[in-house]
Design an enzyme around this catalytic site. Structure first.
Site: not given
Length: 711
Positions: A45, A114, A175, A357-361, A363-364
């Site tokens: 499309e 369409k 579509c 930012p890698l927090s150790g949790g 989600d990151s």
């Protein structure tokens, strides 16, 4: 006598307003279709300009440039000897339409606008376009002069028509029309149309693909015929990832299916079908009787055979065998969808990589694993000789034309940067988990303590006001406790952008910054359990509409699929923001802070958005869903609390990081969830009605107990 015909449909990674790039990908798909012997090619499309132009569709330049690109396609002899179904916007009688332009050998056959526009969820087509409401009606369209010079045509038919060749009839639906109760393919099939094309701009959502695939297969299982489904693929410049998965179906049976997640910019699938199979199939269903009262479509005739005649019959050509539909598990969808989206975003914005930012949790961690999945996909594409991916990897990494990475970790070292931003409230466990994960995925990792920066801000406040805030566990108030948590979170955001801008410079790159990745999940955003302008504020967020429960399942899957045993520690750890002091008696817990489990938030989110529930109707539904698990009063308290926090935190969605759209209960204020951000959080009337129901239920229980006692 069989009538074999080879048909092609494709998925293209088009980009909004990338006119020349889009044109070149269209041309490449046509060449690939012809090389496979196809006589009909269908594209996505609005493929000429890109589906996701949004309000750019209100600019006349888009229509001018679309015709300029289309003129170069028409004039190119590589596009001859194949019927082309190409998508682009067209202005007719000062009205803007989303159209299919059908052509053959440098001549436009007709333009099909369409009929039904997508206008819910992420889609706002009625904002830009007008639907063609006059079904089975055709009028004349005056072609632009640049097209007249190429084709020698002044006007062509414009409207709800079909294309009639010497051996079959082709009809188009676009579509959204497939998903409507009165889908055009039904009436077209009754009028003898045998081949249906569908050109789409359909985005990825977790667990959604089967809905689309069932609609397509059922279309021809019910009506008979051949269905060619084409779809956009990739990041078109927004939150959506279009997940390709082109499909060819005949009489309800799948003949060919394209990739759902791929780094290939152009993918063409073909199938050879016998038109006689369509005709014999229709003789076995109740189509004949119904067709006597069906609408009639104007046929635009083109004197060409798409299947070879009996004199040219080639016994080596055989129909394509049927196959089963392929689906990914939700965990795999999380691994590949956001990963492809990230790669498109990075290469097209010419960034130097990502900063997380890698927090150790968890989600990151999930965000990091999605980037790792992206690197794996890139390496696979490089090993397969994908020149575009090789060129993009060299550009993004800044390593030059000779560099070709051999492993995901080698690539990650150049484009993926992580940082643990610790304070006195951080644990050794989260710091070590972050460090080990960074080593496993190959990111360039830094580790720092922010205590001096945080204490400086608090000291400044104390000097100015004469008051020093203290944590609640040490005797402070809730407002002091919250402020002390928020200042840590907001300073992490400032630090993240400082490092994202300068880390490439420290490593010898003279230009280019890093894209900061956010890692707030959909449940926390829905509840508002994040600090406004903290490190959830980023450039893009690959998990912003993915639930915590799905992320946990994804990490569990990736533990084995990506051979990363360290991930088990992230799954087993208690989710915590680590913004309060850790003592012998206190460890901060996300679920305790929120007052909800992540499972509860997922249920609330789906009822609120997907089931369109306000507080009262949600309470009524939960009475049955949670029957025997919670008392009516507990359910009432949960519902009231949820809507209170949802309302008072709604303002945070106005500045939330653009997130990959993967879930229908996303609270994204920018596009998907159009609700006010100033709401009375008490929902006073709903509360009264809820209380009345609770009171009635409790009164009935008391009456039942009294009756039992008397008996």
């Amino acid at each position: 006598m069989p009538h074999y015909i080879t048909l092609a449909t494709c998925s293209l990674n088009q980009w909004a307003l990338d006119f020349e790039g889009n044109r070149d990908r269209i041309l490449e798909s046509i060449r690939m279709a012809k090389a496979k012997g196809a006589r009909l090619r269908v594209g996505p499309e609005l493929e000429v300009c890109g589906y996701g132009c949004l309000d750019h569709f209100l600019e006349n330049d888009v229509y001018l440039h679309s015709w300029e690109m289309y003129s170069s396609i028409l004039a190119n002899k590589d596009t001859y000897d194949i019927v082309l179904d190409i998508g682009m916007p067209v202005i007719h009688k000062d009205r803007r339409y989303n159209c299919r332009v059908i052509s053959y050998n440098g001549k436009i056959l007709f333009i099909r606008p369409k009929i039904v526009l997508a206008n819910d969820g992420n889609y706002r087509e009625m904002r830009f376009f007008i639907p063609w409401l006059k079904t089975q009606y055709v009028e004349k369209y005056v072609l632009p002069r640049m097209i007249q010079k190429i084709t020698g045509q002044v006007t062509v038919d414009f409207g709800d028509a079909v294309c009639s060749t010497l051996d079959t009839v082709i009809g188009a639906e676009t579509c959204e029309e497939l998903f409507t109760p009165q889908a055009p393919h039904v009436n077209m099939s009754l009028d003898g149309i045998e081949i249906f094309t569908n050109s789409s701009g359909s985005h990825h959502e977790l667990r959604k693909l089967d809905v689309r695939m069932k609609m397509i297969t059922e279309a021809t299982r019910k009506c008979g015929g051949v269905y060619l489904y084409s779809n956009q693929k990739g990041c078109d410049g927004d939150r959506l990832y279009y997940d390709g998965c082109a499909l060819i179906v005949c009489n309800g049976e799948v003949l060919a299916q394209g990739d759902q997640f791929s780094l290939n910019d152009v993918e063409v699938i073909t199938a050879t079908v016998d038109l006689e199979d369509v005709r014999s199939y229709r003789s076995t269903i109740s189509q004949g009787l119904q067709s006597r009262s069906s609408p009639q479509y104007q046929r635009v005739h083109v004197p060409v055979e798409l299947s070879p005649d009996s004199l040219n019959f080639d016994p080596k050509i055989r129909p394509t065998d049927t196959q089963k539909l392929r689906y990914y598990k939700p965990e795999e969808e999380i691994a590949y969808g956001p990963a492809c989206w990230l790669w498109d975003y990075l290469r097209r914005c010419k960034g130097a990589g990502f900063f997380l930012p890698l927090s150790g949790g968890i989600d990151s961690c999930a965000t990091a694993i999605i980037v790792h999945s992206m690197c794996r996909l890139v390496i696979t594409a490089i090993e397969e000789g994908n020149e575009q991916v090789i060129s993009d990897a060299q550009l993004v990494s800044g390593m030059g034309k000779e560099w070709i990475p051999k492993t995901p970790q080698e690539l990650a070292d150049k484009i993926f940067h992580t940082c643990f931003m610790g304070t006195e409230n951080s644990s050794n466990e989260t710091r070590s988990r972050a460090k080990e994960l960074a080593e496993k995925v190959g990111s360039f990792h830094t580790d720092l303590n922010m205590d001096s920066v945080v204490s400086s801000m608090v000291s400044m406040f104390e000097v100015v006001t004469g008051k020093k805030p203290i944590y609640k566990i040490f005797g402070g108030s809730q407002i002091e406790n919250l402020a002390l948590q928020n200042i840590q979170a907001r300073l992490r955001m400032v630090t993240a952008y400082l490092f994202a801008q300068l880390l490439p410079w420290t490593r010898g790159r003279s230009c280019g910054g890093l894209l900061v990745l956010g890692s707030a999940n959909v449940d926390e955003q829905l509840r508002g359990y994040l600090t406004k302008y903290d490190c959830s504020s980023a450039d893009i967020n690959p998990i912003g509409s993915i639930s915590k429960l799905d992320l946990i399942r994804f990490i569990g899957w990736a533990t084995d699929a990506f051979e990363l045993p360290i991930l088990r520690e992230f799954v087993d750890a208690t989710p915590t923001a680590e913004l309060e002091p850790i003592t012998a008696d206190h460890v901060q817990s996300d679920e305790a802070d929120m007052g909800f489990t992540y499972e509860e938030l997922s249920i609330f989110g789906r009822l609120r958005k997907i089931n369109k529930c306000g507080p009262y109707s949600m309470f009524i539904k939960l009475l049955h869903i949670w029957e025997g698990q919670r008392t009516p009063q507990q359910i009432a308290d949960k519902v009231k609390s949820f809507f209170w926090f949802y309302a008072i935190n709604r303002h945070k969605q106005t500045v939330s990081t653009p997130s990959y759209h993967a879930e229908q209960y996303s609270p994204d204020d920018h596009r998907f969830d159009l609700r006010p951000f100033l709401i009375d959080p008490s929902f006073a009337w709903s509360r009264k009605k809820i209380d009345e129901v609770v009171s009635k239920i409790e009164s009935e229980k008391v009456h039942e107990l009294d009756t039992m006692t008397v008996d």
